[in-house]
Write a protein that holds these residues in place. Structure first.
Motif, mmCIF file in Angstrom:
data_model
loop_
_atom_site.group_PDB
_atom_site.id
_atom_site.type_symbol
_atom_site.label_atom_id
_atom_site.label_comp_id
_atom_site.label_asym_id
_atom_site.label_seq_id
_atom_site.Cartn_x
_atom_site.Cartn_y
_atom_site.Cartn_z
ATOM 1 N N LEU A 8 46.357 62.896 62.150
ATOM 2 C CA LEU A 8 45.345 63.001 61.117
ATOM 3 C C LEU A 8 46.013 63.046 59.738
ATOM 4 C CD1 LEU A 8 43.055 65.635 62.868
ATOM 5 C CD2 LEU A 8 42.693 63.165 62.723
ATOM 6 N N ALA A 9 45.206 62.996 58.700
ATOM 7 C CA ALA A 9 45.739 62.942 57.340
ATOM 8 C C ALA A 9 46.598 64.155 57.010
ATOM 9 C CB ALA A 9 44.586 62.825 56.341
ATOM 10 N N ASP A 10 46.311 65.298 57.638
ATOM 11 C CA ASP A 10 47.108 66.499 57.374
ATOM 12 C C ASP A 10 48.366 66.584 58.234
ATOM 13 O OD1 ASP A 10 46.090 67.104 59.862
ATOM 14 O OD2 ASP A 10 44.997 68.896 59.237
ATOM 15 N N GLY A 11 48.612 65.538 59.035
ATOM 16 C CA GLY A 11 49.807 65.492 59.865
ATOM 17 C C GLY A 11 49.651 66.108 61.234
ATOM 18 N N SER A 12 48.462 66.578 61.575
ATOM 19 C CA SER A 12 48.240 67.241 62.859
ATOM 20 C C SER A 12 47.706 66.267 63.898
ATOM 21 C CB SER A 12 47.244 68.395 62.696
ATOM 22 O OG SER A 12 45.956 67.892 62.350
ATOM 23 N N GLY A 13 47.710 66.724 65.161
ATOM 24 C CA GLY A 13 47.010 66.014 66.222
ATOM 25 C C GLY A 13 47.596 64.694 66.642
ATOM 26 N N GLY A 14 48.878 64.664 66.986
ATOM 27 C CA GLY A 14 49.510 63.409 67.375
ATOM 28 C C GLY A 14 49.309 62.987 68.819
ATOM 29 N N TRP A 15 48.580 63.814 69.579
ATOM 30 C CA TRP A 15 48.329 63.513 70.991
ATOM 31 C C TRP A 15 46.867 63.787 71.322
ATOM 32 C CZ3 TRP A 15 52.553 61.727 73.739
ATOM 33 C CH2 TRP A 15 53.818 62.015 73.218
ATOM 34 N N ILE A 16 46.310 63.006 72.253
ATOM 35 C CA ILE A 16 44.984 63.270 72.798
ATOM 36 C C ILE A 16 45.159 63.655 74.257
ATOM 37 C CG2 ILE A 16 44.672 60.770 73.126
ATOM 38 C CD1 ILE A 16 41.834 63.285 72.621
ATOM 39 N N ALA A 17 44.593 64.812 74.635
ATOM 40 C CA ALA A 17 44.723 65.324 75.998
ATOM 41 C C ALA A 17 43.353 65.409 76.646
ATOM 42 C CB ALA A 17 45.385 66.703 75.995
ATOM 43 N N VAL A 18 43.254 64.940 77.884
ATOM 44 C CA VAL A 18 42.056 65.123 78.705
ATOM 45 C C VAL A 18 42.441 66.057 79.841
ATOM 46 C CG1 VAL A 18 40.431 63.997 80.273
ATOM 47 C CG2 VAL A 18 41.012 62.919 78.088
ATOM 48 N N ILE A 19 41.767 67.186 79.906
ATOM 49 C CA ILE A 19 42.111 68.242 80.855
ATOM 50 C C ILE A 19 41.041 68.314 81.942
ATOM 51 C CG2 ILE A 19 42.529 70.725 81.125
ATOM 52 C CD1 ILE A 19 43.390 70.668 78.128
ATOM 53 N N ILE A 20 41.476 68.327 83.191
ATOM 54 C CA ILE A 20 40.584 68.507 84.339
ATOM 55 C C ILE A 20 40.818 69.903 84.888
ATOM 56 C CG2 ILE A 20 39.823 67.638 86.576
ATOM 57 C CD1 ILE A 20 41.004 64.935 85.863
ATOM 58 N N GLU A 21 39.792 70.735 84.807
ATOM 59 C CA GLU A 21 39.889 72.111 85.263
ATOM 60 C C GLU A 21 39.709 72.191 86.780
ATOM 61 O OE1 GLU A 21 40.641 74.560 83.365
ATOM 62 O OE2 GLU A 21 40.260 73.839 81.330
ATOM 63 N N PRO A 22 40.158 73.296 87.399
ATOM 64 C CA PRO A 22 39.801 73.525 88.796
ATOM 65 C C PRO A 22 38.273 73.498 88.920
ATOM 66 C CG PRO A 22 41.460 75.097 88.083
ATOM 67 C CD PRO A 22 41.017 74.366 86.850
ATOM 68 N N GLY A 23 37.766 72.746 89.860
ATOM 69 C CA GLY A 23 36.323 72.554 89.953
ATOM 70 C C GLY A 23 35.858 71.275 89.281
ATOM 71 N N ASN A 24 36.782 70.568 88.600
ATOM 72 C CA ASN A 24 36.557 69.229 88.045
ATOM 73 C C ASN A 24 35.808 69.173 86.722
ATOM 74 O OD1 ASN A 24 38.040 67.603 89.795
ATOM 75 N ND2 ASN A 24 36.378 67.551 91.299
ATOM 76 N N ALA A 25 35.569 70.305 86.044
ATOM 77 C CA ALA A 25 35.067 70.225 84.673
ATOM 78 C C ALA A 25 36.138 69.561 83.814
ATOM 79 C CB ALA A 25 34.743 71.621 84.150
ATOM 80 N N MET A 26 35.723 68.736 82.858
ATOM 81 C CA MET A 26 36.667 67.969 82.056
ATOM 82 C C MET A 26 36.393 68.157 80.576
ATOM 83 S SD MET A 26 36.737 64.358 84.132
ATOM 84 C CE MET A 26 36.805 64.308 85.927
ATOM 85 N N LYS A 27 37.442 68.115 79.775
ATOM 86 C CA LYS A 27 37.302 68.181 78.321
ATOM 87 C C LYS A 27 38.423 67.377 77.681
ATOM 88 C CE LYS A 27 39.935 72.505 77.861
ATOM 89 N NZ LYS A 27 39.921 73.894 77.366
ATOM 90 N N ALA A 28 38.190 66.949 76.446
ATOM 91 C CA ALA A 28 39.196 66.210 75.686
ATOM 92 C C ALA A 28 39.463 66.949 74.383
ATOM 93 C CB ALA A 28 38.709 64.792 75.394
ATOM 94 N N GLU A 29 40.720 66.958 73.954
ATOM 95 C CA GLU A 29 41.078 67.628 72.700
ATOM 96 C C GLU A 29 42.329 66.993 72.115
ATOM 97 O OE1 GLU A 29 43.414 71.518 73.296
ATOM 98 O OE2 GLU A 29 42.092 71.470 75.049
ATOM 99 N N ARG A 30 42.488 67.173 70.816
ATOM 100 C CA ARG A 30 43.725 66.784 70.141
ATOM 101 C C ARG A 30 44.708 67.940 70.198
ATOM 102 N NH1 ARG A 30 44.938 62.987 66.165
ATOM 103 N NH2 ARG A 30 43.379 61.382 65.773
ATOM 104 N N ILE A 31 45.984 67.623 70.326
ATOM 105 C CA ILE A 31 47.034 68.627 70.229
ATOM 106 C C ILE A 31 48.115 68.099 69.310
ATOM 107 C CG2 ILE A 31 46.591 69.699 72.488
ATOM 108 C CD1 ILE A 31 48.932 68.079 73.601
#
Length: 261
Positions: free
Chosen positions: A16-39
């Motif tokens: 991003l413009a502030d230099g953060s968030g160089g990776w996108i992660a998709v996480i699958i939780e136990p039970g198969n709930a899923m979410k996406a976030e920048r790290i």
């Protein structure tokens, strides 16, 4: 491995413009709930209290001291399976060439590129420069390389994948006939094909949608690739992944050289 593991798929993306968030992660939780976030950095993902036990990342792991014709074994093995998509598999140069591209004494990007090409030619047979596409991800490759060399135990948790190889496996070990991008622009039919394949594997439409990509400020293709990596991470956790090669080769630092799907 237990089906109750938390797993993640990770793909690089522009910061991003502030230099953060160089990776996108998709996480699958136990039970198969899923979410996406920048790290910001991979270490942030592995060190959090509820960290994924298995991470598949779309970035080369394991860098040779010298490179022979057509690159590392994983690249040579997967390209013939991808048909028209094989150009998405970059040839990786030596570790020395990767780090030459990041030399802090060379502030000019063009100069760093020439230096990396010079080192790559000196450490390959036949002599080969590096592509511009590969050059632009060397910072992320070095981030993973440094993390795994400093913390050897993570080599059992962080695995290399390649989204097009994952989609090949997801598609009944058949190469996809549509690209994600055409002339460096999103190709909607190719993106839609990959979303359909992911939906058949339990990835919700909302997770892979253009709306989600815009909310995360990432490209649609980056989000879709992170989902494909998460699918591979789940297969690794269940002992179902295909490795190229099998068994994995090792580089001079003991890191595995293997693409999994």
């Amino acid at each position: 491995m237990s089906a109750g593991l938390r797993v993640a798929g990770v793909d690089g993306c522009p910061r991003l413009a502030d230099g953060s968030g160089g990776w996108i992660a998709v996480i699958i939780e136990p039970g198969n709930a899923m979410k996406a976030e920048r790290i910001d950095r991979l270490a942030e993902l592995v060190d959090r209290p509820e960290a994924p036990q298995i991470i598949a990342v779309d970035m080369p792991i394991g860098l040779p001291k010298r490179v022979g014709p057509n690159g590392r074994a994983p690249e040579r093995l997967v390209r013939p399976r991808l048909g028209m998509r094989q150009s998405s598999v970059f040839s990786m140069p030596s570790r020395a060439a990767v780090y030459a591209a990041l030399d802090p004494r060379l502030p000019d990007e063009a100069e760093r590129y020439r230096h990396a090409c010079s080192v790559a030619r000196a450490t390959s047979e036949p002599p080969r420069a590096v592509s511009r596409q590969a050059f632009h991800i060397f910072g992320k490759i070095a981030e993973i390389d440094g993390l795994l060399r400093e913390r050897a135990a993570l080599a059992g948790r962080i695995h290399e994948c390649h989204p097009e190889v994952s989609f090949w496996a997801m598609n009944g070990e058949t190469a996809l006939d549509l690209a994600k991008k055409v002339k460096n622009a999103p190709h909607k039919p190719g993106l839609a094909l990959r979303r359909r394949l992911l939906a058949a594997q339990g990835f919700a439409e909302a997770l892979t949608s253009p709306l989600q990509a815009r909310a995360l400020k990432v490209g649609e293709d980056d989000l879709i690739d992170a989902c494909a990596a998460a699918w591979t991470a789940r297969r690794i956790a269940h002992g179902q992944a295909i490795g190229f090669p099998t068994p994995a080769e090792r580089d001079g630092e003991g890191l595995p050289i293997q693409i999994q799907a």
